[in-house]
Scaffold this motif. Structure first.
Motif, PDB file in Angstrom:
ATOM      1  N   PHE A  82       0.853  -1.187   0.000  1.00 25.70           N
ATOM      2  CA  PHE A  82       0.000   0.000   0.000  1.00 25.70           C
ATOM      3  C   PHE A  82       0.887   1.233   0.000  1.00 25.70           C
ATOM      4  O   PHE A  82       2.089   1.163   0.298  1.00 25.70           O
ATOM      5  CB  PHE A  82      -0.934   0.025   1.212  1.00 25.70           C
ATOM      6  CG  PHE A  82      -0.224   0.114   2.543  1.00 25.70           C
ATOM      7  CD1 PHE A  82       0.025   1.343   3.141  1.00 25.70           C
ATOM      8  CD2 PHE A  82       0.184  -1.033   3.198  1.00 25.70           C
ATOM      9  CE1 PHE A  82       0.691   1.414   4.357  1.00 25.70           C
ATOM     10  CE2 PHE A  82       0.848  -0.962   4.414  1.00 25.70           C
ATOM     11  CZ  PHE A  82       1.102   0.257   5.003  1.00 25.70           C
ATOM     12  N   ASP A  96       1.854   4.695   1.628  1.00 25.42           N
ATOM     13  CA  ASP A  96       1.668   5.404   2.892  1.00 25.42           C
ATOM     14  C   ASP A  96       2.205   6.837   2.836  1.00 25.42           C
ATOM     15  O   ASP A  96       2.685   7.370   3.832  1.00 25.42           O
ATOM     16  CB  ASP A  96       2.297   4.630   4.049  1.00 25.42           C
ATOM     17  CG  ASP A  96       3.787   4.392   3.873  1.00 25.42           C
ATOM     18  OD1 ASP A  96       4.314   4.745   2.795  1.00 25.42           O
ATOM     19  OD2 ASP A  96       4.418   3.850   4.799  1.00 25.42           O
ATOM     20  N   ASP A 131      -5.223  -1.728   0.034  1.00 26.97           N
ATOM     21  CA  ASP A 131      -4.152  -2.404   0.764  1.00 26.97           C
ATOM     22  C   ASP A 131      -4.165  -3.874   0.362  1.00 26.97           C
ATOM     23  O   ASP A 131      -5.112  -4.606   0.667  1.00 26.97           O
ATOM     24  CB  ASP A 131      -4.347  -2.258   2.273  1.00 26.97           C
ATOM     25  CG  ASP A 131      -3.134  -2.726   3.069  1.00 26.97           C
ATOM     26  OD1 ASP A 131      -2.394  -3.592   2.564  1.00 26.97           O
ATOM     27  OD2 ASP A 131      -2.924  -2.233   4.197  1.00 26.97           O
ATOM     28  N   LYS A 150      -5.417   5.472   2.482  1.00 26.74           N
ATOM     29  CA  LYS A 150      -5.047   4.487   1.468  1.00 26.74           C
ATOM     30  C   LYS A 150      -5.923   4.609   0.225  1.00 26.74           C
ATOM     31  O   LYS A 150      -5.451   4.440  -0.901  1.00 26.74           O
ATOM     32  CB  LYS A 150      -5.130   3.074   2.052  1.00 26.74           C
ATOM     33  CG  LYS A 150      -4.051   2.783   3.079  1.00 26.74           C
ATOM     34  CD  LYS A 150      -4.264   1.443   3.756  1.00 26.74           C
ATOM     35  CE  LYS A 150      -3.236   1.213   4.859  1.00 26.74           C
ATOM     36  NZ  LYS A 150      -3.510  -0.029   5.609  1.00 26.74           N
TER      37      LYS A 150
END
Length: 329
Positions: free
Chosen positions: A11, A13, A97, A296
């Motif tokens: 994912f 960040d 994610d 996300k």
């Protein structure tokens, strides 16, 4: 260019700039990029609030199959994003994610199912939607908790069936259809933990409350339920019932939508069983579903990643049982 560490984490960040209205920006980018945001009932309330559509597994699959959007952002777990890609191979399918897995899907590996099928020739395979694309490719018909009984009822009474991977759901379907399906021994780490003792305590404290339970729960929990059904069934019952109190045995994320649509009613989530040495909590939540976050979603739309791909050979086989399910639903 995506950073190497983002790919390793599964994912993005990247921090959101201070002062940005993240919900407004998500909606702006979705419109700009022709993206539809789909969210499961078990995701966080704030995610459900920015979604174009929220629903259970069946409703999300149906929505993905008919959308004209170029991009699908699936806020749920990985197998749900795979299902979208199987149904819509030409679309970009984003999974905020990639670590958002599923204990139930993990309980049934494709190689194990392939071996089991060889050991039981002549059996039709019905797989719960909570499975990987590779398992779906070995399946005759996919089902959800909302349509499993209906689909099983369409098959001849003497049909030999392997049902997986959720043992509790399969056992429940056997009990209400009179079938004797062979059941895969898999389960959901959330629904398997609901406490019978806690339901009894809640019923004593709220004697007028209706008990609603998801069929992924164990048999003793279902035996205490007034209503057994999917998240969509539970939601519909709460909305339409003239009762004012409800005891809910399913993932707590559903409470956001239930409480939004059922003003003036009270809901009591069933706590999980607490094993020795574990840390207790007031309700059961899916840690995988909760990996989804506004940050996300924002970054996945911004960078159009992480995206989910399904090998074409697997996709061509996996789409058949899903389309069969949609035809029968």
């Amino acid at each position: 260019m995506l950073k190497k560490e983002w790919k390793e984490k599964g994912f993005i960040d990247e921090p959101i700039k201070e002062g940005i209205d993240i919900k407004a920006e998500i909606r702006r980018m979705a419109k700009e990029k022709d993206a539809i945001i789909l969210a499961h009932y078990y995701t966080k309330g704030e995610i459900q609030e920015v979604a174009d559509f929220i629903g259970d597994s069946l409703a999300l699959a149906q929505q993905a199959a008919k959308t004209d959007a170029k991009i699908i952002v699936m806020c749920g777990v990985h197998f749900m994003a795979e299902t979208c890609k199987i149904l819509c191979p030409e679309k970009l399918v984003l999974c905020p994610d990639l670590n958002a897995g599923c204990s139930l899907a993990d309980s049934c590996k494709a190689d194990d199912l392939k071996k089991y099928k060889k050991e039981h020739p002549g059996y039709k395979v019905i797989s719960y939607v909570n499975t990987t694309a590779a398992v779906k490719a070995l399946t005759d018909i996919v089902v959800t908790s909302g349509n499993a009984k209906k689909i099983v009822d369409t098959l001849p009474k003497d049909e030999k069936i392997i049902f997986g991977p959720d043992y509790n759901l399969g056992s429940y379907i056997n009990s209400i259809t009179g079938r004797n399906m062979l059941l895969w021994n898999g389960g959901c780490h959330v629904h398997e933990r609901f406490s019978v003792d806690e339901i009894v305590k809640l019923k004593e404290a709220h004697p007028d409350a209706i008990v609603l339970a998801h069929p992924e729960c164990k048999g003793p929990v279902l035996a205490l339920a007034d209503v057994v059904g999917s998240t969509a069934v539970i939601l519909k019952y709460c909305i339409e019932s003239d009762k004012k109190e409800f005891i809910i045995a399913t993932e707590a994320g559903i409470l956001h939508e239930i409480e939004r649509k059922c003003k003036g009613k009270k809901f009591y989530p069933v706590p999980p069983e607490i094993s020795e040495g574990s840390v207790g909590c007031s309700c059961n939540e899916c840690n995988f579903m909760k990996l989804n976050s506004l940050e996300k979603i924002y970054n996945s739309l911004k960078y159009e990643w992480p995206n989910v791909e399904v090998p074409e050979k697997i996709r061509k086989e996996a789409v058949k049982p899903i389309e069969r399910m949609l035809e029968l639903s």
